[in-house]
Design a protein around this motif. Structure first.
Motif, mmCIF file in Angstrom:
data_model
loop_
_atom_site.group_PDB
_atom_site.id
_atom_site.type_symbol
_atom_site.label_atom_id
_atom_site.label_comp_id
_atom_site.label_asym_id
_atom_site.label_seq_id
_atom_site.Cartn_x
_atom_site.Cartn_y
_atom_site.Cartn_z
ATOM 1 N N ILE A 71 -16.500 13.848 11.880
ATOM 2 C CA ILE A 71 -16.980 14.250 10.561
ATOM 3 C C ILE A 71 -16.086 13.670 9.477
ATOM 4 O O ILE A 71 -14.866 13.795 9.521
ATOM 5 C CB ILE A 71 -17.011 15.785 10.448
ATOM 6 N N THR A 72 -16.710 13.023 8.507
ATOM 7 C CA THR A 72 -15.971 12.368 7.425
ATOM 8 C C THR A 72 -16.532 12.774 6.076
ATOM 9 O O THR A 72 -17.748 12.717 5.863
ATOM 10 C CB THR A 72 -16.044 10.833 7.571
ATOM 11 N N HIS A 73 -15.650 13.166 5.176
ATOM 12 C CA HIS A 73 -16.018 13.472 3.801
ATOM 13 C C HIS A 73 -15.680 12.233 2.966
ATOM 14 O O HIS A 73 -14.507 11.899 2.779
ATOM 15 C CB HIS A 73 -15.263 14.700 3.298
ATOM 16 N N LEU A 74 -16.695 11.557 2.498
ATOM 17 C CA LEU A 74 -16.557 10.280 1.798
ATOM 18 C C LEU A 74 -16.812 10.482 0.309
ATOM 19 O O LEU A 74 -17.893 10.917 -0.091
ATOM 20 C CB LEU A 74 -17.559 9.277 2.381
ATOM 21 N N THR A 75 -15.814 10.196 -0.491
ATOM 22 C CA THR A 75 -15.909 10.417 -1.932
ATOM 23 C C THR A 75 -15.475 9.176 -2.692
ATOM 24 O O THR A 75 -14.857 8.265 -2.147
ATOM 25 C CB THR A 75 -15.022 11.595 -2.380
ATOM 26 N N GLY A 76 -15.777 9.168 -3.973
ATOM 27 C CA GLY A 76 -15.348 8.071 -4.837
ATOM 28 C C GLY A 76 -16.058 8.143 -6.167
ATOM 29 O O GLY A 76 -16.783 9.094 -6.462
ATOM 30 N N ARG A 77 -15.849 7.121 -6.978
ATOM 31 C CA ARG A 77 -16.483 7.045 -8.289
ATOM 32 C C ARG A 77 -17.115 5.675 -8.477
ATOM 33 O O ARG A 77 -16.681 4.688 -7.886
ATOM 34 C CB ARG A 77 -15.448 7.266 -9.395
ATOM 35 N N GLU A 197 -5.645 20.934 6.865
ATOM 36 C CA GLU A 197 -6.078 22.292 7.181
ATOM 37 C C GLU A 197 -7.483 22.361 7.797
ATOM 38 O O GLU A 197 -8.020 23.455 7.978
ATOM 39 C CB GLU A 197 -6.016 23.197 5.945
ATOM 40 N N SER A 198 -8.054 21.215 8.143
ATOM 41 C CA SER A 198 -9.353 21.255 8.823
ATOM 42 C C SER A 198 -9.153 21.619 10.284
ATOM 43 O O SER A 198 -8.362 20.998 10.995
ATOM 44 C CB SER A 198 -10.061 19.899 8.722
ATOM 45 N N LYS A 199 -9.873 22.634 10.738
ATOM 46 C CA LYS A 199 -9.784 23.057 12.129
ATOM 47 C C LYS A 199 -10.766 22.291 13.014
ATOM 48 O O LYS A 199 -10.797 22.501 14.224
ATOM 49 C CB LYS A 199 -10.048 24.556 12.219
ATOM 50 N N LEU A 200 -11.556 21.427 12.406
ATOM 51 C CA LEU A 200 -12.562 20.671 13.145
ATOM 52 C C LEU A 200 -12.171 19.206 13.332
ATOM 53 O O LEU A 200 -12.965 18.418 13.840
ATOM 54 C CB LEU A 200 -13.909 20.746 12.414
ATOM 55 N N GLY A 201 -10.972 18.850 12.879
ATOM 56 C CA GLY A 201 -10.555 17.457 12.981
ATOM 57 C C GLY A 201 -11.294 16.538 12.031
ATOM 58 O O GLY A 201 -11.477 15.352 12.317
ATOM 59 N N GLU A 202 -11.734 17.071 10.891
ATOM 60 C CA GLU A 202 -12.487 16.275 9.918
ATOM 61 C C GLU A 202 -11.598 15.232 9.241
ATOM 62 O O GLU A 202 -10.380 15.403 9.128
ATOM 63 C CB GLU A 202 -13.106 17.194 8.865
#
Length: 218
Positions: A71-77, A197-202
């Protein structure tokens, strides 16, 4: 159980709409920013879009089963050449699933495509030019190093097509497209780092895209 997951799904979509609050509007810079290199769209832009085209690629509609992958949280502008945020731009991403298969009829895979992975998503930027996607870390497929395709559209026009690469991946050095960028590789490369602090290995990754000036704007 199904009801609780549907609520979680709605809460995620609602919270992503408020993600803009985490971004600050940049000031104008004294110098022009380096333009994000345009790169080929490739042959696997979805030939049939999924019914669900939101910014959460892990879950299709109210499915109970997420797509497989890190799982990846992908952000930017999205920024213009002087660092001003680009508002109301439609950011699109598409990529292979955990089996290395695109959401495309000619992508191959002998029917092994992960049907729980959306494969494509869209996000409309706000006043700070931000975007946010929840997806999976891309994997390699024959002939290519891992990457995520990006397209930026505004007022019905394609402004930029490019690709995002994983920093330090061993196959980068053998990828012809990536090698062709030379010293511009850093402009389309991001670290995929563990989320604190991700418990899911994100994981989390950030990728700002800088649009060039089109002839009509100059």
């Amino acid at each position: 159980m199904a009801g609780s997951i549907s609520v979680a799904r709605r809460n995620f979509l609602r919270s992503s709409a408020f993600a803009a609050a985490a971004f600050t509007t940049p000031g104008l810079f004294a110098e022009m920013l380096a333009e994000t290199p345009p790169l080929m769209e490739g042959p696997f832009y979805p030939d049939k879009l999924p019914l669900d085209t939101d910014n959460d690629l892990l879950i299709l509609n109210d499915s109970l089963t997420p797509g497989v992958g890190e799982i990846t949280h992908l952000t930017g502008r999205i920024l213009d050449a002087v660092g001003k945020p680009v508002r109301n731009a439609v950011v699109e991403i598409w990529q292979v699933d955990g089996n290395g298969v695109y959401l495309h009829s000619r992508s191959g895979g002998d029917g092994t495509r992960d049907k729980n992975f959306q494969g494509f998503g869209r996000f409309l930027t706000g006043s700070t030019g931000e975007y946010y996607f929840r997806t999976v870390k891309p994997v390699p497929y024959p002939g290519r190093t891992p990457h995520i395709h990006f397209a930026v559209n505004q007022n019905g026009r394609r402004k930029l097509t490019t690709q995002l690469f994983l920093a330090g991946h061993e196959q980068n050095a053998r990828d012809g497209l990536y090698r062709s960028l030379g010293d511009r590789q850093k402009l389309v490369t991001s670290e995929f780092t563990p989320m604190k602090e991700s418990k899911l290995g994100e994981l989390e990754a950030k990728f700002d895209l800088v649009l060039g000036v089109t002839p009509s704007e100059s």
